[in-house]
Design a protein around this motif. Sequence first.
Motif, mmCIF file in Angstrom:
data_model
loop_
_atom_site.group_PDB
_atom_site.id
_atom_site.type_symbol
_atom_site.label_atom_id
_atom_site.label_comp_id
_atom_site.label_asym_id
_atom_site.label_seq_id
_atom_site.Cartn_x
_atom_site.Cartn_y
_atom_site.Cartn_z
ATOM 1 N N SER A 13 -16.079 19.110 5.121
ATOM 2 C CA SER A 13 -16.280 18.573 4.677
ATOM 3 C C SER A 13 -16.708 17.064 5.390
ATOM 4 O O SER A 13 -15.736 16.363 5.848
ATOM 5 C CB SER A 13 -16.234 17.763 2.875
ATOM 6 O OG SER A 13 -17.017 17.088 1.996
ATOM 7 N N THR A 14 -18.064 16.409 5.327
ATOM 8 C CA THR A 14 -17.970 15.036 5.477
ATOM 9 C C THR A 14 -18.490 14.101 4.347
ATOM 10 O O THR A 14 -18.417 12.809 5.048
ATOM 11 C CB THR A 14 -19.795 14.766 6.582
ATOM 12 O OG1 THR A 14 -20.068 15.031 5.660
ATOM 13 C CG2 THR A 14 -18.724 15.670 7.456
ATOM 14 N N SER A 15 -18.044 14.013 3.500
ATOM 15 C CA SER A 15 -17.919 13.797 2.167
ATOM 16 C C SER A 15 -17.185 12.368 2.481
ATOM 17 O O SER A 15 -15.696 12.679 2.256
ATOM 18 C CB SER A 15 -17.679 13.901 0.658
ATOM 19 O OG SER A 15 -17.779 13.578 -0.967
ATOM 20 N N PRO A 16 -16.925 11.145 2.086
ATOM 21 C CA PRO A 16 -16.299 10.001 1.518
ATOM 22 C C PRO A 16 -15.476 10.175 0.770
ATOM 23 O O PRO A 16 -14.955 9.700 0.760
ATOM 24 C CB PRO A 16 -16.836 9.008 1.793
ATOM 25 C CG PRO A 16 -18.664 8.792 1.528
ATOM 26 C CD PRO A 16 -18.562 10.353 2.058
ATOM 27 N N ARG A 19 -13.116 13.005 1.394
ATOM 28 C CA ARG A 19 -12.083 12.383 2.214
ATOM 29 C C ARG A 19 -10.970 11.253 1.600
ATOM 30 O O ARG A 19 -9.405 11.537 1.862
ATOM 31 C CB ARG A 19 -12.712 11.914 3.630
ATOM 32 C CG ARG A 19 -12.056 11.286 4.261
ATOM 33 C CD ARG A 19 -12.457 10.733 5.803
ATOM 34 N NE ARG A 19 -12.979 9.471 5.010
ATOM 35 C CZ ARG A 19 -14.415 9.099 5.123
ATOM 36 N NH1 ARG A 19 -15.352 9.587 5.636
ATOM 37 N NH2 ARG A 19 -14.053 7.650 4.437
ATOM 38 N N SER A 30 -8.356 16.773 9.531
ATOM 39 C CA SER A 30 -9.107 16.444 10.228
ATOM 40 C C SER A 30 -10.726 16.755 9.006
ATOM 41 O O SER A 30 -10.725 17.625 7.947
ATOM 42 C CB SER A 30 -9.520 17.084 11.521
ATOM 43 O OG SER A 30 -8.264 17.211 12.348
ATOM 44 N N CYS A 31 -12.039 16.278 9.472
ATOM 45 C CA CYS A 31 -13.425 17.134 8.840
ATOM 46 C C CYS A 31 -14.032 16.944 9.541
ATOM 47 O O CYS A 31 -14.524 16.825 10.643
ATOM 48 C CB CYS A 31 -13.499 14.981 8.009
ATOM 49 S SG CYS A 31 -12.347 15.066 6.635
ATOM 50 N N ILE A 32 -14.223 18.419 9.167
ATOM 51 C CA ILE A 32 -16.021 19.412 9.929
ATOM 52 C C ILE A 32 -17.012 19.116 8.892
ATOM 53 O O ILE A 32 -16.649 20.219 8.121
ATOM 54 C CB ILE A 32 -15.413 20.311 10.067
ATOM 55 C CG1 ILE A 32 -14.143 20.045 11.614
ATOM 56 C CG2 ILE A 32 -15.917 20.997 11.309
ATOM 57 C CD1 ILE A 32 -13.261 20.922 12.384
ATOM 58 N N ALA A 33 -18.132 18.879 9.474
ATOM 59 C CA ALA A 33 -19.193 18.933 8.289
ATOM 60 C C ALA A 33 -19.386 21.340 8.492
ATOM 61 O O ALA A 33 -19.478 21.988 9.814
ATOM 62 C CB ALA A 33 -19.885 18.908 9.052
ATOM 63 N N GLU A 35 -22.042 22.677 7.403
ATOM 64 C CA GLU A 35 -22.943 22.772 8.063
ATOM 65 C C GLU A 35 -23.580 24.531 7.446
ATOM 66 O O GLU A 35 -24.061 25.370 7.289
ATOM 67 C CB GLU A 35 -23.616 23.048 9.125
ATOM 68 C CG GLU A 35 -23.169 22.011 10.156
ATOM 69 C CD GLU A 35 -23.614 22.064 11.256
ATOM 70 O OE1 GLU A 35 -23.909 23.303 11.676
ATOM 71 O OE2 GLU A 35 -23.918 21.223 11.790
#
Length: 200
Positions: A13-16, A19, A30-33, A35
Amino acid sequence: MTDLSHHTLILASTSPYRRRLLERLEIAFSCIAPETDETPLPGEAPDALARRLGDAKALAVSAQFPDSYVLGSDQVASLSSAILGKPGSIVKAEEQLRRCSGQSVRFFTAVSLAHQGVTIASRCVVTRVRFRTLSDAEVADYVRREEPLDCAGSFRWEGLGICLFTALESDDPTALEGLPLIATCDMLKSTNINILKTTI
């Protein structure tokens, strides 16, 4: 943050919001999108959509990093049988909140844990939010002040959005923010990623 030694944890996720929630556990990740296509399938129920997308996000990143443990999560809001998405604009946020006024909205928050390209655990937490009867002026003032344009349901309950409700019902209040931490802790513990020390 806690050293996971031989473990590697990824949040798909890239959601703040997600996170920040996972950071509460003080573990390295780690954060990874992912897609992932989030389009609902024809006739797909809200809970089934949340579960499917949570799995899909975890599996998409696990395919790239098979030796890591990957968390994927998704949230779907439902008013009766209608899915409430992220509004994306002030006009749509106000419209959504007017529809929710005096109503009960269910939020399905799914989380999945994948490893070696396979889902090894998954949960779905249901939160019921009961909205106060809101005037148009209250709706407009809230949206202007908090601009919840990237939030399903058009509110941030951890902020001013709490003023919109008469009650919240959930086994895990963090689920409403986007990642059910109680379920997440249970799933991580099952893989021997312990949040707290197990020996003194």
